[in-house]
Design a protein around this motif. Structure first.
Motif, PDB file in Angstrom:
ATOM      1  N   LYS A  76     -63.125 -17.505  -8.291  1.00 56.96           N
ATOM      2  CA  LYS A  76     -61.768 -17.023  -8.037  1.00 56.96           C
ATOM      3  C   LYS A  76     -61.613 -16.589  -6.582  1.00 56.96           C
ATOM      4  O   LYS A  76     -62.538 -16.109  -5.961  1.00 56.96           O
ATOM      5  N   VAL A  77     -60.410 -16.777  -6.061  1.00 62.42           N
ATOM      6  CA  VAL A  77     -60.083 -16.376  -4.695  1.00 62.42           C
ATOM      7  C   VAL A  77     -58.894 -15.431  -4.750  1.00 62.42           C
ATOM      8  O   VAL A  77     -57.914 -15.686  -5.447  1.00 62.42           O
ATOM      9  N   VAL A  78     -58.993 -14.325  -4.033  1.00 60.45           N
ATOM     10  CA  VAL A  78     -57.888 -13.379  -3.920  1.00 60.45           C
ATOM     11  C   VAL A  78     -57.149 -13.698  -2.624  1.00 60.45           C
ATOM     12  O   VAL A  78     -57.750 -13.744  -1.554  1.00 60.45           O
ATOM     13  N   VAL A  79     -55.847 -13.922  -2.729  1.00 58.84           N
ATOM     14  CA  VAL A  79     -55.027 -14.218  -1.561  1.00 58.84           C
ATOM     15  C   VAL A  79     -54.017 -13.088  -1.380  1.00 58.84           C
ATOM     16  O   VAL A  79     -53.271 -12.762  -2.298  1.00 58.84           O
ATOM     17  N   LEU A  80     -54.037 -12.482  -0.198  1.00 57.97           N
ATOM     18  CA  LEU A  80     -53.085 -11.423   0.149  1.00 57.97           C
ATOM     19  C   LEU A  80     -51.984 -12.044   0.999  1.00 57.97           C
ATOM     20  O   LEU A  80     -52.264 -12.583   2.071  1.00 57.97           O
ATOM     21  N   PHE A  81     -50.756 -12.000   0.532  1.00 60.91           N
ATOM     22  CA  PHE A  81     -49.647 -12.554   1.285  1.00 60.91           C
ATOM     23  C   PHE A  81     -49.149 -11.508   2.269  1.00 60.91           C
ATOM     24  O   PHE A  81     -48.765 -10.409   1.882  1.00 60.91           O
ATOM     25  N   MET A 123     -61.296 -12.151   5.816  1.00 61.82           N
ATOM     26  CA  MET A 123     -61.745 -10.814   6.159  1.00 61.82           C
ATOM     27  C   MET A 123     -63.255 -10.789   6.283  1.00 61.82           C
ATOM     28  O   MET A 123     -63.957 -10.924   5.285  1.00 61.82           O
ATOM     29  N   ASN A 124     -63.697 -10.622   7.523  1.00 61.48           N
ATOM     30  CA  ASN A 124     -65.131 -10.545   7.795  1.00 61.48           C
ATOM     31  C   ASN A 124     -65.885 -11.705   7.158  1.00 61.48           C
ATOM     32  O   ASN A 124     -66.973 -11.554   6.634  1.00 61.48           O
ATOM     33  N   ILE A 173     -61.856 -13.679  -0.362  1.00 63.52           N
ATOM     34  CA  ILE A 173     -60.678 -12.871  -0.055  1.00 63.52           C
ATOM     35  C   ILE A 173     -60.072 -13.408   1.227  1.00 63.52           C
ATOM     36  O   ILE A 173     -60.749 -13.500   2.248  1.00 63.52           O
ATOM     37  N   ARG A 174     -58.812 -13.765   1.167  1.00 67.20           N
ATOM     38  CA  ARG A 174     -58.165 -14.260   2.374  1.00 67.20           C
ATOM     39  C   ARG A 174     -56.740 -13.744   2.465  1.00 67.20           C
ATOM     40  O   ARG A 174     -56.130 -13.402   1.470  1.00 67.20           O
ATOM     41  N   GLY A 175     -56.258 -13.684   3.679  1.00 62.50           N
ATOM     42  CA  GLY A 175     -54.877 -13.320   3.927  1.00 62.50           C
ATOM     43  C   GLY A 175     -54.086 -14.566   4.263  1.00 62.50           C
ATOM     44  O   GLY A 175     -54.599 -15.474   4.916  1.00 62.50           O
ATOM     45  N   GLN A 176     -52.874 -14.624   3.806  1.00 61.66           N
ATOM     46  CA  GLN A 176     -51.990 -15.756   4.088  1.00 61.66           C
ATOM     47  C   GLN A 176     -50.774 -15.233   4.824  1.00 61.66           C
ATOM     48  O   GLN A 176     -49.985 -14.466   4.268  1.00 61.66           O
ATOM     49  N   LEU A 177     -50.632 -15.591   6.104  1.00 64.61           N
ATOM     50  CA  LEU A 177     -49.460 -15.211   6.887  1.00 64.61           C
ATOM     51  C   LEU A 177     -48.307 -16.085   6.431  1.00 64.61           C
ATOM     52  O   LEU A 177     -48.380 -17.304   6.495  1.00 64.61           O
ATOM     53  N   GLN A 178     -47.240 -15.446   5.959  1.00 63.73           N
ATOM     54  CA  GLN A 178     -46.153 -16.207   5.365  1.00 63.73           C
ATOM     55  C   GLN A 178     -44.808 -15.630   5.796  1.00 63.73           C
ATOM     56  O   GLN A 178     -44.577 -14.423   5.664  1.00 63.73           O
ATOM     57  N   PRO A 200     -43.344   0.338   5.284  1.00 63.78           N
ATOM     58  CA  PRO A 200     -44.742   0.526   5.664  1.00 63.78           C
ATOM     59  C   PRO A 200     -45.279   1.913   5.326  1.00 63.78           C
ATOM     60  O   PRO A 200     -46.470   2.094   5.194  1.00 63.78           O
ATOM     61  N   ALA A 201     -44.401   2.896   5.168  1.00 66.52           N
ATOM     62  CA  ALA A 201     -44.863   4.245   4.854  1.00 66.52           C
ATOM     63  C   ALA A 201     -45.335   4.351   3.402  1.00 66.52           C
ATOM     64  O   ALA A 201     -46.179   5.170   3.079  1.00 66.52           O
ATOM     65  N   LYS A 202     -44.799   3.517   2.536  1.00 67.17           N
ATOM     66  CA  LYS A 202     -45.116   3.620   1.118  1.00 67.17           C
ATOM     67  C   LYS A 202     -46.031   2.513   0.609  1.00 67.17           C
ATOM     68  O   LYS A 202     -46.639   2.671  -0.443  1.00 67.17           O
ATOM     69  N   ASN A 203     -46.104   1.409   1.294  1.00 61.80           N
ATOM     70  CA  ASN A 203     -46.775   0.245   0.743  1.00 61.80           C
ATOM     71  C   ASN A 203     -47.755  -0.420   1.706  1.00 61.80           C
ATOM     72  O   ASN A 203     -47.452  -1.474   2.250  1.00 61.80           O
ATOM     73  N   PRO A 204     -48.926   0.156   1.934  1.00 63.38           N
ATOM     74  CA  PRO A 204     -49.912  -0.577   2.738  1.00 63.38           C
ATOM     75  C   PRO A 204     -50.239  -1.901   2.049  1.00 63.38           C
ATOM     76  O   PRO A 204     -50.321  -1.970   0.817  1.00 63.38           O
ATOM     77  N   LEU A 205     -50.403  -2.946   2.831  1.00 58.77           N
ATOM     78  CA  LEU A 205     -50.665  -4.264   2.261  1.00 58.77           C
ATOM     79  C   LEU A 205     -52.058  -4.373   1.667  1.00 58.77           C
ATOM     80  O   LEU A 205     -52.263  -4.998   0.639  1.00 58.77           O
ATOM     81  N   PHE A 206     -53.047  -3.771   2.341  1.00 56.31           N
ATOM     82  CA  PHE A 206     -54.423  -3.824   1.861  1.00 56.31           C
ATOM     83  C   PHE A 206     -55.247  -2.796   2.613  1.00 56.31           C
ATOM     84  O   PHE A 206     -54.777  -2.188   3.571  1.00 56.31           O
ATOM     85  N   GLN A 207     -56.475  -2.623   2.167  1.00 62.38           N
ATOM     86  CA  GLN A 207     -57.429  -1.752   2.846  1.00 62.38           C
ATOM     87  C   GLN A 207     -58.695  -2.548   3.096  1.00 62.38           C
ATOM     88  O   GLN A 207     -59.120  -3.339   2.261  1.00 62.38           O
TER      89      GLN A 207
END
Length: 133
Positions: free
Chosen positions: A5-10, A40-41, A46-51, A59-66
């Protein structure tokens, strides 16, 4: 345990900002860029997808990831600040360090570090964004 499985962060990108976002995630955070994706490293699962997105995330309430670093948190934060990264806060907690930063499209990201080990005497406690809990 191995997984197929791959986790993709949009990651939402405003119109006309894709190159600035690639620079932020590739050159500043030092993630591996491949087209509009970043790893990421070099963790392939785990990958990020720029979309492109018109959606505005608070941004104050919802960080995208850590993501976490192993040590030298103050040095890492100083290097980010020298490259123009904006910090919401930098905190020392009983469990380690935590910071919230913003990318080129004002998406927030958390950075953690469980270790207080540092290879130098430089500090971040004089920053306005610094908190100690």
């Amino acid at each position: 345990m191995e997984s197929d499985k791959v986790v993709v962060l949009f990651i939402p990108v405003r119109k006309g900002m894709i190159e600035k976002m690639k620079t932020f995630y590739g050159d500043i955070l030092r993630f591996t860029i491949d087209g509009s994706e970043f790893f990421m490293n070099n963790i392939e699962a785990i990958r990020g997808q720029l979309q492109y997105s018109k959606v505005k995330i608070d941004p104050a309430k919802n960080p995208l990831f850590q993501f976490n670093i192993v040590s030298d948190f103050p040095e890492y934060c100083i290097s980010l600040r020298q490259q123009g990264v904006h910090f919401d806060f930098v905190a020392m907690t009983p469990g380690g360090y935590m910071a919230k930063i913003f990318d080129a499209c004002d998406n927030s990201i958390l950075i953690g570090c469980d270790s207080f080990e540092t290879s130098s005497d430089i500090g971040i406690s004089s920053w306005n964004e610094y908190r100690r809990y």
